[in-house]
Design a protein around this motif. Structure first.
Motif, mmCIF file in Angstrom:
data_model
loop_
_atom_site.group_PDB
_atom_site.id
_atom_site.type_symbol
_atom_site.label_atom_id
_atom_site.label_comp_id
_atom_site.label_asym_id
_atom_site.label_seq_id
_atom_site.Cartn_x
_atom_site.Cartn_y
_atom_site.Cartn_z
ATOM 1 N N ILE A 417 0.852 -1.183 0.000
ATOM 2 C CA ILE A 417 0.000 0.000 0.000
ATOM 3 C C ILE A 417 0.890 1.236 0.000
ATOM 4 N N VAL A 418 0.516 2.209 -0.800
ATOM 5 C CA VAL A 418 1.226 3.494 -0.806
ATOM 6 C C VAL A 418 0.303 4.547 -0.208
ATOM 7 N N PHE A 419 0.731 5.132 0.897
ATOM 8 C CA PHE A 419 -0.013 6.215 1.536
ATOM 9 C C PHE A 419 0.706 7.530 1.277
ATOM 10 N N ALA A 420 -0.061 8.596 1.170
ATOM 11 C CA ALA A 420 0.532 9.920 0.935
ATOM 12 C C ALA A 420 -0.252 10.980 1.697
ATOM 13 N N VAL A 421 0.408 12.069 1.971
ATOM 14 C CA VAL A 421 -0.239 13.286 2.456
ATOM 15 C C VAL A 421 -0.242 14.248 1.284
ATOM 16 N N VAL A 422 -1.433 14.767 0.939
ATOM 17 C CA VAL A 422 -1.535 15.640 -0.228
ATOM 18 C C VAL A 422 -2.116 16.986 0.173
ATOM 19 N N ASP A 423 -1.696 18.016 -0.525
ATOM 20 C CA ASP A 423 -2.248 19.359 -0.372
ATOM 21 C C ASP A 423 -3.128 19.672 -1.576
ATOM 22 N N PHE A 424 -4.402 19.997 -1.307
ATOM 23 C CA PHE A 424 -5.322 20.319 -2.387
ATOM 24 C C PHE A 424 -5.121 21.757 -2.867
ATOM 25 N N ASP A 425 -5.367 21.971 -4.141
ATOM 26 C CA ASP A 425 -5.334 23.316 -4.692
ATOM 27 C C ASP A 425 -6.369 24.177 -3.967
ATOM 28 N N GLY A 426 -5.975 25.346 -3.535
ATOM 29 C CA GLY A 426 -6.883 26.225 -2.818
ATOM 30 C C GLY A 426 -6.927 25.983 -1.328
ATOM 31 N N GLY A 427 -6.109 25.038 -0.839
ATOM 32 C CA GLY A 427 -6.045 24.792 0.596
ATOM 33 C C GLY A 427 -6.679 23.476 0.986
ATOM 34 N N GLY A 428 -6.128 22.889 2.035
ATOM 35 C CA GLY A 428 -6.634 21.628 2.530
ATOM 36 C C GLY A 428 -5.603 20.528 2.411
ATOM 37 N N ARG A 429 -5.322 19.838 3.503
ATOM 38 C CA ARG A 429 -4.345 18.745 3.526
ATOM 39 C C ARG A 429 -5.057 17.478 3.976
ATOM 40 N N PHE A 430 -4.680 16.335 3.345
ATOM 41 C CA PHE A 430 -5.405 15.106 3.619
ATOM 42 C C PHE A 430 -4.493 13.895 3.424
ATOM 43 N N PRO A 431 -4.525 12.930 4.364
ATOM 44 C CA PRO A 431 -3.793 11.676 4.158
ATOM 45 C C PRO A 431 -4.661 10.713 3.346
ATOM 46 N N VAL A 432 -4.092 10.105 2.317
ATOM 47 C CA VAL A 432 -4.900 9.323 1.394
ATOM 48 C C VAL A 432 -4.089 8.160 0.834
ATOM 49 N N GLU A 433 -4.762 7.078 0.498
ATOM 50 C CA GLU A 433 -4.110 5.952 -0.168
ATOM 51 C C GLU A 433 -3.989 6.252 -1.658
ATOM 52 N N LEU A 434 -2.862 5.868 -2.241
ATOM 53 C CA LEU A 434 -2.653 6.045 -3.678
ATOM 54 C C LEU A 434 -2.936 4.736 -4.402
ATOM 55 N N THR A 435 -3.407 4.844 -5.639
ATOM 56 C CA THR A 435 -3.668 3.676 -6.469
ATOM 57 C C THR A 435 -3.180 3.949 -7.881
ATOM 58 N N ASP A 436 -3.112 2.895 -8.709
ATOM 59 C CA ASP A 436 -2.588 3.007 -10.078
ATOM 60 C C ASP A 436 -1.224 3.684 -10.068
ATOM 61 N N VAL A 437 -0.396 3.306 -9.102
ATOM 62 C CA VAL A 437 0.859 4.018 -8.888
ATOM 63 C C VAL A 437 2.033 3.055 -9.023
ATOM 64 N N GLU A 438 3.155 3.572 -9.513
ATOM 65 C CA GLU A 438 4.413 2.831 -9.553
ATOM 66 C C GLU A 438 5.274 3.371 -8.402
ATOM 67 N N PRO A 439 5.394 2.635 -7.283
ATOM 68 C CA PRO A 439 6.080 3.187 -6.108
ATOM 69 C C PRO A 439 7.487 3.697 -6.395
ATOM 70 N N ASP A 440 8.227 3.011 -7.251
ATOM 71 C CA ASP A 440 9.606 3.423 -7.525
ATOM 72 C C ASP A 440 9.692 4.721 -8.314
ATOM 73 N N ALA A 441 8.598 5.085 -8.992
ATOM 74 C CA ALA A 441 8.616 6.304 -9.814
ATOM 75 C C ALA A 441 7.971 7.488 -9.111
ATOM 76 N N LEU A 442 7.484 7.284 -7.889
ATOM 77 C CA LEU A 442 6.768 8.327 -7.175
ATOM 78 C C LEU A 442 7.744 9.330 -6.573
ATOM 79 N N ALA A 443 7.326 10.600 -6.530
ATOM 80 C CA ALA A 443 8.186 11.651 -5.980
ATOM 81 C C ALA A 443 7.335 12.712 -5.294
ATOM 82 N N ILE A 444 7.909 13.315 -4.274
ATOM 83 C CA ILE A 444 7.258 14.454 -3.627
ATOM 84 C C ILE A 444 7.104 15.569 -4.655
ATOM 85 N N GLY A 445 5.933 16.178 -4.675
ATOM 86 C CA GLY A 445 5.644 17.216 -5.652
ATOM 87 C C GLY A 445 4.836 16.717 -6.833
ATOM 88 N N ASP A 446 4.655 15.395 -6.947
ATOM 89 C CA ASP A 446 3.841 14.863 -8.034
ATOM 90 C C ASP A 446 2.395 15.302 -7.876
#
Length: 480
Positions: A417-446
């Protein structure tokens, strides 16, 4: 005037190279690839994703659908209406009726035909997962997809909703014959010998085609774009060559890149027809499933201004491969060692009912100061105000990854499982599970976007919620 107000297709991210089947078992497979729904996708989530892409694209928005129909052969639930989850995730008005049309591949084109013959505005959101026993033709030829078609009336005056295509004529022919069947409880279909199906389907298709042309008062050479779909590949190919349309009018059936998509095929093909249409062109959809259905449309001027959020070609090009062993495990054809953590308990009915807007619609709350709460809260975390927050729909808001982790211990049908903390456009932060993702290609700022998925299934209860996935093939990849 009645016809198509909008249409959209959803193609899952994963692709199975058919050659992998033969490489594994020594036979089966074939050429090209097929689309594969992920382990957290089912017919309901496929229909939701298609429905999210089908807002009207011309002039003023039409009235909200007065009804929503969910056709699919593999419904996630029996007894319980599946369309209510689609209804909730798309945030349709509670006065919009929601019904299932399940069990057969013809349900997709049947719901479309019924909506065209009916009244009011109707959304036909369809999802289908096509599979078969390992090495079978069905396994290789099938394809998973969702489609959505919004049917309604054009405005008679003013700047109201405009049709993308006007309904000109429809013909349906039905005969009882045994071509494909699956009894309740069986996972895979059985198919009769191919030559028999061809001997029935092709004459039916020709008769329906001639009757539809007569009803539309046109000749075959006047049809500018035609799509032929069905569950019998040989009949689809043969009938397409026998329609008598002009050169270049017959669309590719996308068997080599998507596969045969069952109940979703009619809506997907109609979307394909509209995406390449020009004003005034005559469009025809031919469906061969337990009979023959032919629907004829005339593209309107509005189609020139219509720009789908994601074209079918773009979605096909954005896919990534999935290993055949992974595909088999997702389909329940091969058991794999799960993580050494207990499975989650089933979702409880009372809290789910109390939080429908959050759980299915992904709607938070925003207080008068602009502070966003996810999930929604009666008390503002920013200024302590009580019950002053306004609904904040977030499903269509892009976000950026702030940090993430790859968890190989937490339970998942397809670890890690890949979990991330994301910042929404316009404000708002949320911890969420990622899907359809290649863990080795993931980067902060994506960049990521939200998608409706199935978190778990326990004790027969599907726990639906929202995940995030990388934003591919859109401006979301580079903008913030």
């Amino acid at each position: 005037m009645r016809g198509i107000l909008s249409a959209a297709a959803y193609v899952p991210y994963r692709r199975l190279e058919r050659a992998e089947v033969k490489a594994t078992f020594g036979k089966g497979g074939g050429r090209g690839q097929r689309t594969v729904a992920s382990y957290d996708e089912d017919a309901t989530t496929l229909a939701v994703e298609a429905g999210r892409r089908a807002p009207p694209g011309a002039a003023e928005a039409p009235p909200p659908p007065g009804a929503g129909v969910f056709p699919t052969p593999p419904p996630p639930y029996l007894d319980k209406t599946n369309a209510t989850a689609v209804h909730a995730a798309l945030r349709l008005d509670r006065t919009a009726a929601a019904y299932d049309a399940v069990g057969s591949c013809r349900s997709g084109v049947g719901a479309l035909r019924a909506a065209l013959d009916g009244r009011g505005t109707t959304l036909i959101a369809t999802g289908d997962l096509r599979s078969g026993a390992p090495m079978s033709p069905d396994e290789a030829a099938g394809g998973d997809a969702g489609s959505a078609v919004l049917v309604g009336d054009a405005a008679t005056r003013g700047d109201g909703p405009r049709l993308l295509a006007q309904h000109v004529a429809s013909v349906s022919l039905t005969e009882e014959f045994l071509d494909r069947w699956r009894t309740p409880g069986e996972a895979n279909s059985k198919v009769w010998e191919e030559r028999f199906g061809e001997s029935v389907y092709v004459p039916l298709g020709r008769d329906a085609w001639e009757l539809a042309l007569k009803a539309a008062e046109v000749g075959a050479d006047q049809v500018d774009r035609v799509a032929v779909v069905g569950t019998h590949a040989r009949s689809v190919a043969r009938l397409g060559k026998a329609l008598g349309v002009g050169e270049g009018a017959l669309l590719d059936d996308r068997a080599a890149t998507i596969g045969t998509t069952g109940a979703a095929a009619a809506g997907l093909a109609l979307t394909d027809l509209l995406e390449g249409a020009r004003p005034g062109q005559l469009l025809a959809l031919v469906s061969l499933v337990d009979g023959a259905d032919v629907l004829v449309f005339r593209a309107t001027d509005a189609v020139a201004d219509w720009s789908p959020e994601r074209t079918l070609d773009a979605q096909v090009a954005a896919g990534a491969p999935v290993a055949y062993g992974t595909f088999l495990s997702w389909r329940g054809e091969g058991a794999v060692q799960p993580p050494n953590r207990p499975e989650p308990q089933r979702a409880a009915a009372p809290p789910s009912a109390r939080r429908t807007e959050w759980k299915f619609g992904f709607v938070g709350s925003r207080d008068p100061s602009g502070a966003l709460s996810l999930p929604p809260s009666r008390v503002s975390w920013a200024d302590g105000t009580l019950d002053e927050g306004a609904p904040a729909p977030m499903a269509d808001i892009g976000a950026t990854i702030v940090t993430f982790t790859v968890d190989r211990l937490a339970y998942s049908p397809s670890p890690p499982i890949v979990f991330a903390v994301v910042d929404f456009d316009g404000g708002g932060r949320f911890p969420v599970e990622l899907t359809d993702v290649e863990p080795d290609a993931l980067a902060i700022g994506d960049r990521v976007e939200m998608t409706f998925r199935r978190l778990t299934t326990s004790d027969g209860v599907h726990n639906y919620f929202w995940k995030a996935r990388p934003a591919r093939g859109t401006s979301e990849e580079t903008t913030s």
